[in-house]
Motif scaffolding. Structure first.
Motif, short mmCIF file in Angstrom:
data_model
loop_
_atom_site.label_atom_id
_atom_site.label_comp_id
_atom_site.label_asym_id
_atom_site.label_seq_id
_atom_site.Cartn_x
_atom_site.Cartn_y
_atom_site.Cartn_z
N ILE A 22 -51.31 95.96 -25.40
CA ILE A 22 -52.08 95.31 -24.13
C ILE A 22 -52.85 93.96 -24.74
O ILE A 22 -52.58 93.05 -24.19
CB ILE A 22 -52.70 96.12 -24.00
N PHE A 23 -53.00 93.96 -26.21
CA PHE A 23 -54.01 92.21 -26.38
C PHE A 23 -53.28 91.27 -27.37
O PHE A 23 -53.34 91.09 -28.25
CB PHE A 23 -54.99 92.90 -27.42
N SER A 24 -51.45 92.00 -26.80
CA SER A 24 -50.69 90.97 -27.82
C SER A 24 -50.42 89.49 -27.37
O SER A 24 -51.92 89.32 -26.30
CB SER A 24 -49.87 91.81 -27.81
N ASN A 25 -50.39 88.48 -28.34
CA ASN A 25 -50.21 86.93 -27.95
C ASN A 25 -49.21 86.81 -27.51
O ASN A 25 -48.29 85.83 -26.72
CB ASN A 25 -50.81 86.40 -28.79
N GLU A 26 -48.07 88.08 -26.72
CA GLU A 26 -46.39 87.79 -25.94
C GLU A 26 -46.98 88.26 -24.49
O GLU A 26 -47.06 89.59 -24.48
CB GLU A 26 -45.89 88.58 -26.98
N TRP A 27 -46.56 87.37 -23.84
CA TRP A 27 -47.05 88.03 -22.49
C TRP A 27 -46.72 88.99 -22.68
O TRP A 27 -46.08 89.88 -21.49
CB TRP A 27 -46.93 86.75 -21.46
N GLU A 28 -44.92 89.36 -22.41
CA GLU A 28 -43.57 90.22 -21.96
C GLU A 28 -44.33 91.46 -22.47
O GLU A 28 -44.44 92.65 -21.77
CB GLU A 28 -42.04 90.13 -22.17
N THR A 29 -45.04 91.06 -23.34
CA THR A 29 -44.98 92.34 -24.61
C THR A 29 -46.48 93.45 -23.69
O THR A 29 -46.60 94.59 -23.61
CB THR A 29 -45.72 92.08 -25.85
#
Length: 192
Positions: A22-29
């Motif tokens: 949920i803290f990823s820099n990738e929006w899809e993730t």
């Protein structure tokens, strides 16, 4: 029993991964993690998602709000309202108000009207839907508060987001008149 323990460990591992994702820099993730958390639900997930509503990152807050909307756990009502009314969230709170639509807001009529009168257009639309779709419990003090807020909007339109726009003003007025009309109906019922 062994099967349940293996499933519990798998779920615990999945939850830990989703909490990181949920803290990823990738929006899809981020979006995928939020969707999955919304499907899993449960107290641990709800508490985690509620904690995200305090973050500065609007994408994560919105993802958490949408997951809470999916879960439909009423423990999220007050935390969502608190986040919606934070001054720094004013321009980024429409999704959080949308999440309230799936929750029981019956004890928060004044807050929903404040959203309708003072928040951005997207938030107003969801507040209007909540006011039309849900049945509210309220006190005489809350009735007076809503009347006062509406009177203040009419006297100080610059303080009431979108008031100058005819369609927005009509939407706000329709909600207010419907609320007052409902009160009139209740008074008529009580007099019989």
């Amino acid at each position: 029993m062994l099967h349940l323990t293996i499933m519990d460990k798998k779920l615990k591992t999945e939850l830990e991964e989703l909490k990181k994702d949920i803290f990823s820099n990738e929006w899809e993730t981020v979006k995928s993690a939020g969707n999955r958390l919304g499907k899993i639900g449960g107290t641990e997930v709800v508490n985690f998602l509620i904690s995200l509503l305090n973050l500065d990152n609007s994408s994560i807050r919105n993802t958490a709000a949408l997951a809470l909307e999916e879960i439909k756990d009423n423990r999220a009502v007050e935390p969502l309202l608190n986040s919606i009314f934070k001054k720094e969230n004013h321009n980024y709170n429409g999704t959080m108000v949308f999440a309230l639509k799936s929750l029981n807001c019956s004890g928060y009529v004044t807050d929903i009207f404040k959203i309708l009168f003072y928040e951005i257009y997207e938030a107003k639309l969801s507040a209007y839907a909540i006011l039309n779709d849900q049945i509210f419990e309220f006190t005489e003090a809350e009735i007076r508060e809503v009347q006062k807020i509406w009177a203040d909007c009419k006297l100080n339109p610059k303080d009431c987001e979108g008031y100058e726009d005819e369609k927005i003003r009509e939407m706000m007025e329709d909600a207010f008149e419907g609320y007052i009309g409902y009160l009139d109906d209740e008074a008529m019922i009580d007099n019989f």
